[in-house]
Every structure is written in structure tokens, then in C-alpha cells.
Design an enzyme around this catalytic site. Structure first.
Site, PDB file in Angstrom:
ATOM      1  N   GLY A  67       0.843  -1.199   0.000  1.00 45.82           N
ATOM      2  CA  GLY A  67       0.000   0.000   0.000  1.00 45.82           C
ATOM      3  C   GLY A  67       0.872   1.240   0.000  1.00 45.82           C
ATOM      4  N   LEU A  68       0.239   2.371  -0.205  1.00 42.10           N
ATOM      5  CA  LEU A  68       0.961   3.645  -0.257  1.00 42.10           C
ATOM      6  C   LEU A  68       1.651   3.949   1.075  1.00 42.10           C
ATOM      7  CD1 LEU A  68      -1.839   5.769  -1.988  1.00 42.10           C
ATOM      8  CD2 LEU A  68       0.338   5.073  -3.025  1.00 42.10           C
ATOM      9  N   SER A  69       2.617   4.842   1.030  1.00 39.75           N
ATOM     10  CA  SER A  69       3.237   5.326   2.259  1.00 39.75           C
ATOM     11  C   SER A  69       2.134   5.994   3.096  1.00 39.75           C
ATOM     12  CB  SER A  69       4.331   6.342   1.908  1.00 39.75           C
ATOM     13  OG  SER A  69       4.847   6.914   3.083  1.00 39.75           O
ATOM     14  N   GLY A  70       2.056   5.640   4.375  1.00 43.45           N
ATOM     15  CA  GLY A  70       1.028   6.212   5.247  1.00 43.45           C
ATOM     16  C   GLY A  70      -0.313   5.506   5.171  1.00 43.45           C
ATOM     17  N   SER A  71      -0.388   4.436   4.403  1.00 43.28           N
ATOM     18  CA  SER A  71      -1.683   3.741   4.277  1.00 43.28           C
ATOM     19  C   SER A  71      -2.034   2.999   5.569  1.00 43.28           C
ATOM     20  CB  SER A  71      -1.665   2.774   3.082  1.00 43.28           C
ATOM     21  OG  SER A  71      -0.618   1.835   3.222  1.00 43.28           O
ATOM     22  N   GLY A  72      -1.015   2.572   6.326  1.00 43.18           N
ATOM     23  CA  GLY A  72      -1.286   1.844   7.569  1.00 43.18           C
ATOM     24  C   GLY A  72      -0.645   0.472   7.631  1.00 43.18           C
ATOM     25  N   LYS A  73       0.280   0.185   6.707  1.00 45.48           N
ATOM     26  CA  LYS A  73       0.922  -1.140   6.653  1.00 45.48           C
ATOM     27  C   LYS A  73       1.623  -1.472   7.974  1.00 45.48           C
ATOM     28  CE  LYS A  73       3.628   0.020   3.236  1.00 45.48           C
ATOM     29  NZ  LYS A  73       3.225   1.446   3.089  1.00 45.48           N
ATOM     30  N   SER A  74       2.484  -0.563   8.437  1.00 44.76           N
ATOM     31  CA  SER A  74       3.275  -0.842   9.649  1.00 44.76           C
ATOM     32  C   SER A  74       2.375  -0.910  10.875  1.00 44.76           C
ATOM     33  CB  SER A  74       4.330   0.247   9.875  1.00 44.76           C
ATOM     34  OG  SER A  74       5.105   0.411   8.732  1.00 44.76           O
TER      35      SER A  74
ATOM     36  N   SER B 117       5.910  -1.793  -2.150  1.00 38.99           N
ATOM     37  CA  SER B 117       5.880  -2.772  -3.261  1.00 38.99           C
ATOM     38  C   SER B 117       4.875  -2.375  -4.339  1.00 38.99           C
ATOM     39  CB  SER B 117       5.627  -4.187  -2.740  1.00 38.99           C
ATOM     40  OG  SER B 117       4.633  -4.259  -1.739  1.00 38.99           O
TER      41      SER B 117
HETATM   42  N1  LIG Z   1      10.392   7.923  -3.249  1.00 37.45           N
HETATM   43  C1  LIG Z   1       9.771   7.257  -2.283  1.00 37.45           C
HETATM   44  N2  LIG Z   1       8.637   6.562  -2.555  1.00 37.45           N
HETATM   45  C2  LIG Z   1       8.028   5.868  -1.560  1.00 37.45           C
HETATM   46  N3  LIG Z   1       8.457   5.814  -0.270  1.00 37.45           N
HETATM   47  C3  LIG Z   1       9.587   6.506   0.036  1.00 37.45           C
HETATM   48  C4  LIG Z   1      10.268   7.252  -0.945  1.00 37.45           C
HETATM   49  N4  LIG Z   1      11.350   7.846  -0.350  1.00 37.45           N
HETATM   50  C5  LIG Z   1      11.333   7.478   0.944  1.00 37.45           C
HETATM   51  N5  LIG Z   1      10.275   6.673   1.179  1.00 37.45           N
HETATM   52  C6  LIG Z   1      10.041   6.037   2.490  1.00 37.45           C
HETATM   53  O1  LIG Z   1      10.468   4.689   2.321  1.00 37.45           O
HETATM   54  C7  LIG Z   1       9.416   3.786   2.630  1.00 37.45           C
HETATM   55  C8  LIG Z   1       9.135   2.852   1.434  1.00 37.45           C
HETATM   56  O2  LIG Z   1      10.135   1.884   1.342  1.00 37.45           O
HETATM   57  P1  LIG Z   1       9.804   0.474   0.715  1.00 37.45           P
HETATM   58  O3  LIG Z   1      11.035  -0.340   0.837  1.00 37.45           O
HETATM   59  O4  LIG Z   1       8.556  -0.051   1.337  1.00 37.45           O
HETATM   60  O5  LIG Z   1       9.503   0.868  -0.805  1.00 37.45           O
HETATM   61  S1  LIG Z   1       9.413  -0.081  -2.077  1.00 37.45           S
HETATM   62  O6  LIG Z   1       8.632  -1.267  -1.690  1.00 37.45           O
HETATM   63  O7  LIG Z   1      10.767  -0.447  -2.478  1.00 37.45           O
HETATM   64  O8  LIG Z   1       8.736   0.707  -3.124  1.00 37.45           O
HETATM   65  C9  LIG Z   1       8.184   4.592   2.913  1.00 37.45           C
HETATM   66  O9  LIG Z   1       7.787   4.092   4.175  1.00 37.45           O
HETATM   67  P2  LIG Z   1       6.268   3.805   4.570  1.00 37.45           P
HETATM   68  O10 LIG Z   1       5.725   5.166   4.804  1.00 37.45           O
HETATM   69  O11 LIG Z   1       6.386   3.003   5.820  1.00 37.45           O
HETATM   70  O12 LIG Z   1       5.593   3.069   3.461  1.00 37.45           O
HETATM   71  C10 LIG Z   1       8.613   6.034   2.950  1.00 37.45           C
HETATM   72  O13 LIG Z   1       8.616   6.486   4.277  1.00 37.45           O
HETATM   73  N1  LIG Z   2      -7.647   2.163  10.371  1.00 38.67           N
HETATM   74  C1  LIG Z   2      -6.345   2.439  10.381  1.00 38.67           C
HETATM   75  N2  LIG Z   2      -5.439   1.477  10.075  1.00 38.67           N
HETATM   76  C2  LIG Z   2      -4.106   1.763  10.054  1.00 38.67           C
HETATM   77  N3  LIG Z   2      -3.587   2.987  10.335  1.00 38.67           N
HETATM   78  C3  LIG Z   2      -4.456   3.978  10.646  1.00 38.67           C
HETATM   79  C4  LIG Z   2      -5.855   3.759  10.671  1.00 38.67           C
HETATM   80  N4  LIG Z   2      -6.477   4.903  10.989  1.00 38.67           N
HETATM   81  C5  LIG Z   2      -5.517   5.823  11.172  1.00 38.67           C
HETATM   82  N5  LIG Z   2      -4.281   5.275  10.978  1.00 38.67           N
HETATM   83  C6  LIG Z   2      -3.020   6.005  11.120  1.00 38.67           C
HETATM   84  O1  LIG Z   2      -2.401   6.075   9.835  1.00 38.67           O
HETATM   85  C7  LIG Z   2      -0.988   6.083   9.984  1.00 38.67           C
HETATM   86  C8  LIG Z   2      -0.417   4.974   9.139  1.00 38.67           C
HETATM   87  O2  LIG Z   2       0.985   5.032   9.221  1.00 38.67           O
HETATM   88  P1  LIG Z   2       1.917   3.778   8.972  1.00 38.67           P
HETATM   89  O3  LIG Z   2       1.377   2.594   9.678  1.00 38.67           O
HETATM   90  O4  LIG Z   2       3.308   4.212   9.278  1.00 38.67           O
HETATM   91  O5  LIG Z   2       1.716   3.560   7.398  1.00 38.67           O
HETATM   92  P2  LIG Z   2       2.695   2.843   6.361  1.00 38.67           P
HETATM   93  O6  LIG Z   2       3.483   1.810   7.118  1.00 38.67           O
HETATM   94  O7  LIG Z   2       1.773   2.243   5.338  1.00 38.67           O
HETATM   95  O8  LIG Z   2       3.563   3.928   5.798  1.00 38.67           O
HETATM   96  C9  LIG Z   2      -0.682   5.928  11.460  1.00 38.67           C
HETATM   97  O9  LIG Z   2      -0.458   7.193  12.036  1.00 38.67           O
HETATM   98  C10 LIG Z   2      -1.988   5.326  12.007  1.00 38.67           C
HETATM   99  O10 LIG Z   2      -2.220   5.633  13.355  1.00 38.67           O
END
Ligand SMILES: Nc1ncnc2c1ncn2[C@@H]1O[C@H](COP(=O)(O)OS(=O)(=O)O)[C@@H](OP(=O)(O)O)[C@H]1O
Ligand SMILES: Nc1ncnc2c1ncn2[C@@H]1O[C@H](COP(=O)(O)OP(=O)(O)O)[C@@H](O)[C@H]1O
Length: 197
Positions: free
Chosen positions: A32-39, A106
Site C-alpha cells: 500500500g501507499l506510504s502512510g496507508s497503515g501497513k506498519s 511494493s
Molecule cells: N520515493 C519514495 N517513494 C516511496 N516511499 C519513500 C520514498 N522515499 C522514501 N520513502 C520512504 O520509504 C518507505 C518505502 O520503502 P519500501 O522499501 O517499502 O519501498 S518499495 O517497496 O521499495 O517501493 C516509505 O515508508 P512507509 O511510509 O512506511 O511506506 C517512505 O517512508
Molecule cells: N484504520 C487504520 N489502520 C491503520 N492505520 C491507521 C488507521 N487509521 C488511522 N491510521 C493512522 O495512519 C498512519 C499509518 O501510518 P503507517 O502505519 O506508518 O503507514 P505505512 O506503514 O503504510 O507507511 C498511522 O499514524 C496510524 O495511526
């Protein structure tokens, strides 16, 4: 390059290792997108599994992009290599009998397909954390969307790099309408069906 590599036949099998535990191995692949909630969801699922006595390990950006894959960028080629190595590591952990949780953007369908090829289709549960970009951007947990919009980050997924949404994931979590607790309950029910047969 591989022609002189001849694997040793070890006597201990993955089945024997797995048999020492009260569950089967499985790879939960969160995309999923960055910030989607994966972690956030992977963390809560792991806590619930550990409470049930399941032997887990979580792979995510912090322990992979800062270590094993610290030489990789966010170009399409490096993202593919990132995912390939993670799939190989996951595969070793499956051989060790673990339930592996992998949380990576991914974004490319072909890379996620390769994960299944490497780890074995029946060993992988693909979970699409389906959060619209507007919501991820509103959350902007790490301030990266603001930086990307300001032109300070190139190839940022969803802004100036693609995200190819899974067409047929095993599970899809809509985090706008599903709480973390609800997501955990849905995932755990499905995982238990697979690992405790
Ligand atoms: N250009 C760019 N695009 C997307 N994300 C970026 C980028 N630069 C840094 N980040 C940070 O790195 C996290 C994504 O790393 P990943 O290893 O999951 O990416 S990938 O699967 O290889 O596409 C991602 O973390 P998450 O927010 O936890 O998803 C971002 O915080
Ligand atoms: N239903 C939900 N499921 C997962 N995360 C949520 C939800 N609602 C709000 N959030 C918030 O969204 C953010 C997701 O961040 P994070 O887990 O770091 O995303 P990712 O790993 O995809 O980048 C967190 O601040 C989390 O508290």
C-alpha cells in the site's frame, strides 16, 4: 555465475523445523501507499499472534532499507531488487518455520508476483492496505508527501511514481472505514485458518 554452486543436502527439513511449532509458516505481505497503515496494522497483527504463541518476525523499511538494502534507491530497478531480496529473506524465514510479516510499498505488480514465485504461492497472503492517496496525504505521518509535492523527493509513490493496485489480493483493508482493531480481527481469523489446520 551459478554453474559452480552445488547445494549441500541438509538432513533437517523445513517440515521438521515447522513441526517444532504449533503452527505452519506463512508470509503476510502488506502492500500500500506510504502512510496507508501497513506498519501500524502489521505491528498490531504481530502482537496478537505472539500473544497466541505464534513465532513471528516483521520485515519493514527500518530493518531492511537501513541495513540489508541500504545501497538501494527508489528507482524502479532498485525497488524491484529491494523486493526480491526481501522475498528471498522471507523464504529463508519460512524454511525456519516462522510467520513473517512484510510491510513494503511494493508498488509494482510484477515484483509482488515475484514474491509469490520465490516464497511459494500457497505460503503468501497478500494484504492490500487500500487507503486513498488523499487520506495518506492528510495523515502525512513522516512529512514526506509535503516534501514530494514541494519537489524535494523524486519518484515518490502516488505523487510522481506509480502504485499498481493489486487486482486480486487475498485481503483488502479499507482503513478509512475499518479500525486497526477490526483489521486485526479480520486478518487473524484468516491467518489462523491457514496456520493452524
Ligand atoms: N520515493 C519514495 N517513494 C516511496 N516511499 C519513500 C520514498 N522515499 C522514501 N520513502 C520512504 O520509504 C518507505 C518505502 O520503502 P519500501 O522499501 O517499502 O519501498 S518499495 O517497496 O521499495 O517501493 C516509505 O515508508 P512507509 O511510509 O512506511 O511506506 C517512505 O517512508
Ligand atoms: N484504520 C487504520 N489502520 C491503520 N492505520 C491507521 C488507521 N487509521 C488511522 N491510521 C493512522 O495512519 C498512519 C499509518 O501510518 P503507517 O502505519 O506508518 O503507514 P505505512 O506503514 O503504510 O507507511 C498511522 O499514524 C496510524 O495511526
Amino acid at each position: 555465475m551459478q554453474e559452480n554452486i552445488i547445494p549441500h543436502n541438509f538432513n533437517t527439513t523445513p517440515e521438521q523445523r515447522s513441526g517444532l511449532k504449533n503452527h505452519k509458516p506463512l508470509l503476510l505481505w502488506f502492500t500500500g501507499l506510504s502512510g496507508s497503515g501497513k506498519s501500524t496494522i502489521a505491528n498490531a497483527v504481530e502482537m496478537a499472534l505472539v500473544k497466541e504463541g505464534v513465532h513471528t518476525y516483521t520485515l519493514d523499511g527500518d530493518n531492511v532499507r537501513k541495513g540489508l538494502n541500504s545501497n538501494l534507491s527508489f528507482s524502479p530497478e532498485d525497488r524491484s531488487e529491494n523486493i526480491r531480496r526481501i522475498a528471498e529473506v522471507s523464504s529463508l524465514m519460512l524454511d525456519a518455520g516462522l510467520v513473517v510479516l512484510a510491510a513494503f510499498v511494493s508498488p509494482y505488480a510484477r515484483d509482488r508476483e515475484q514474491v509469490k514465485q520465490i516464497a511459494g504461492y500457497s505460503n503468501v497472503m497478500e494484504i492490500f492496505v487500500n487507503t486513498p492517496i488523499d487520506e495518506c496525504e492528510r495523515r502525512d505521518v513522516k512529512g514526506l508527501y509535503a516534501k514530494a509535492r514541494a519537489g524535494e523527493i523524486q519518484n515518490f509513490t502516488g505523487v510522481n511514481a506509480p502504485y499498481e493496485a493489486p487486482v486480486a489480493p487475498d485481503l483488502q483493508i479499507d482503513t478509512v472505514n475499518t479500525s486497526v482493531e477490526e483489521a486485526v480481527a479480520i486478518i487473524i481469523a484468516l491467518v489462523n485458518k491457514k496456520i493452524k489446520q
